[in-house]
Scaffold this active site. Sequence first.
Site, PDB file in Angstrom:
ATOM      1  N   LEU A 368      44.310  54.495  23.311  1.00  0.00           N
ATOM      2  CA  LEU A 368      45.330  55.359  23.910  1.00  0.00           C
ATOM      3  C   LEU A 368      46.653  54.646  24.064  1.00  0.00           C
ATOM      4  O   LEU A 368      47.709  55.273  24.102  1.00  0.00           O
ATOM      5  CB  LEU A 368      44.856  55.832  25.295  1.00  0.00           C
ATOM      6  CG  LEU A 368      43.605  56.721  25.321  1.00  0.00           C
ATOM      7  CD1 LEU A 368      43.166  56.969  26.762  1.00  0.00           C
ATOM      8  CD2 LEU A 368      43.890  58.044  24.612  1.00  0.00           C
ATOM      9  N   PHE A 373      47.916  44.170  30.164  1.00  0.00           N
ATOM     10  CA  PHE A 373      46.534  43.778  30.396  1.00  0.00           C
ATOM     11  C   PHE A 373      45.685  43.888  29.147  1.00  0.00           C
ATOM     12  O   PHE A 373      44.578  43.378  29.108  1.00  0.00           O
ATOM     13  CB  PHE A 373      45.930  44.679  31.482  1.00  0.00           C
ATOM     14  CG  PHE A 373      46.324  44.301  32.872  1.00  0.00           C
ATOM     15  CD1 PHE A 373      45.548  43.429  33.605  1.00  0.00           C
ATOM     16  CD2 PHE A 373      47.467  44.799  33.441  1.00  0.00           C
ATOM     17  CE1 PHE A 373      45.885  43.078  34.891  1.00  0.00           C
ATOM     18  CE2 PHE A 373      47.822  44.451  34.730  1.00  0.00           C
ATOM     19  CZ  PHE A 373      47.036  43.590  35.447  1.00  0.00           C
ATOM     20  N   GLY A 374      46.117  44.589  28.138  1.00  0.00           N
ATOM     21  CA  GLY A 374      45.303  44.802  26.950  1.00  0.00           C
ATOM     22  C   GLY A 374      45.256  46.264  26.574  1.00  0.00           C
ATOM     23  O   GLY A 374      46.089  47.060  27.008  1.00  0.00           O
ATOM     24  N   ASP A 487      55.043  48.476  40.714  1.00  0.00           N
ATOM     25  CA  ASP A 487      55.423  48.727  39.317  1.00  0.00           C
ATOM     26  C   ASP A 487      55.531  50.227  39.063  1.00  0.00           C
ATOM     27  O   ASP A 487      54.927  50.769  38.135  1.00  0.00           O
ATOM     28  CB  ASP A 487      54.405  48.087  38.370  1.00  0.00           C
ATOM     29  CG  ASP A 487      55.004  47.854  36.975  1.00  0.00           C
ATOM     30  OD1 ASP A 487      56.247  47.824  36.859  1.00  0.00           O
ATOM     31  OD2 ASP A 487      54.230  47.714  36.013  1.00  0.00           O
TER      32      ASP A 487
END
Length: 666
Positions: A368, A373-374, A487
């Site tokens: 997606l 973070f990956g 954030d």
Amino acid sequence: MFPMSLALLLSITKLLSFATAADVEAAGSSSVSRFVFNGFLGANLNLNGAGEILPSGLLQLTNNTHKQEVGHAFFPTPFLFLNSSLGEPSSFSTSFVFAIVPQYSDLSSEGIAFAVSPSVNLSAGLPSQHLGLFNLTSNGDASNHIVAVELDTTESKEYGDINDNHVGIDVNGLISVASMPASFAPNSTFDSRFENLSLISGEPMRIWAEYDAKNIQFNVTLAPLHVKKPSLPLLSSKVNLSSVLLRDMYVGFSSSTGHAAGSHYILGWSFALNGKAEELDPSQLPTLTITEEDPASAKKTKYWAILFPIAVVVLLVTISIIIVFVLSKRKRKYAEVIEEWEAEYGPHRFSYRTLYKATGGFSNDNILGNGGFGEVYKGLLSKSKQEIAVKRISHDSKQGMKEFGAEIASIGRLRHRNLVQLLGYCRRRGKLMLVYEFMPNGSLDKYIFGRVEQSLSWKQRFNIIKDIAAGLLYLHEEWEQVVLHRDIKASNVLIDAEFNGKLGDFGLARLHDRGETGETTRVMGTFGYLAPELSRTGKSTRSSDVYAFGAFLLEVACGKRPVELRGCGVELVLVDWVTEFLRRGELMEAMDRRLGEDFVLEEAEMVLRLGLICSHPVAEARPGMRQVAHYLQGEAPLPDMTPEDFPLFQSASIRNALVVGVSSSD
């Protein structure tokens, strides 16, 4: 003729043996005082939503094929709950047998509530934790005139639930006036110890709810089906219903499912006004049939029973060695270490095998998006058919385990309609994975900055703004501890199927006791959303979150990022760009050109001005999120500020570049 009359008499007698003919004394509310149903075959009940009477005589309120479902069943005739001459409330007593059968044994399917209501129409009631009784606006409203006994299998912090397996007395809302964990006391006057019961065990249980109007005493007693009514009630509370009960009131049941499906049944029900409800006869109740488990275990037993007599010692030893070897290897392969923080915060823990299958082996076709973070993968759980999003943290992620723990600790226990729900997690050999509810419409930034066919209308944008404000207010002031998101930006706002906004990505969140601020050794967040004081103090606060929310307001309204590189090679700072329009008296020129004239002038101007106020460089000048929510809901006017109240640009070079930006048609 005699045989025909006898047959007719027998038919009538058989019909009356069912509780369908319930012991109802008359048809009007002025004379109805009691009834009893030992099963519901042929019963005349007012059914709504998923409610239905099965051929077996079971009253089914919800079934295990639908999530977010509501079911209602009410006795069709109202009862006289106020004494006509004195206007005093009536006493009442009810007893019913229920069973909650979740689709999957480890996933809750919400609960059931017995309700006394002025109307049988509860269509406005929401599913999930609202139990089909109330919604976001009606909850807690004294005009509801609803009394309920809830059997709740989900812990909702926002409503003060004590756990995810409790019985409560509710008056006009979901915050119980009294509640206790589901349990019962053995029938001994000398023994007050309670034995625990699991509401989602699938086993039939019986409940007695009795209200003494004279002594304003409300007692609720729970027990397994074949246990005599305990002498000690589970709940015993003083509850004054004189201002709640009306003259004509209906009695019935409301039930709902949430993120997981399940079946809610009523096997029998009795009720009495100004008297004791008749005891139900377990022998006359319909049988609750639960789907049998997979027979694999029985087949395996049979296999060994045949093999063992003809097996030789050598073969048995060989098989034993092979089994030990395979199990040891598999155990090492899937070994997972459980740390202390997992025991404290642990939501549902998924196996790696489950997530691997759900994401097609973490296929690239299911990616997606990518973040710090990956990768994030779309998945489908094979058993529940629930769509999920799996965030797999990379091995080389700089954030690593510390932020993984922060995310579990922060969002694992949070429950709010405008926060992305964390369903669970997985840890395996350094691989860190978080499992979220799937948001089918993706992140907000692709609608604001990307080139998508479907653009968001102003109404949708304004609703999303209010959604995120509500979620941030919950984090800052309404949960048991302060959560700083740190954030907030359009790419961290996800859109559900109905285009509601939900705040996600708590990877940078910090959890604090109320009254404390966050202190870090390095500034974390995204450039353009960072409050000026962070570079000096390194301390995240609720005010620094408000600053980022101000940048978010401006980017949603203007369709521009907080900082953009212009053609002249100078960065355009959005807050200064909007301020320049304000100084010129042309504030609405800052609105996103893709909206055209399709926006409400008063709302748009308020959002732009509020964005500037929240982005004020002085932290003390920014409002709190509760005040922001009041502004957005139109419950308070914005402070009367002139262009001179907003700070000047930081340098002449940036000012000149911004003037170029203001003059452009971009």
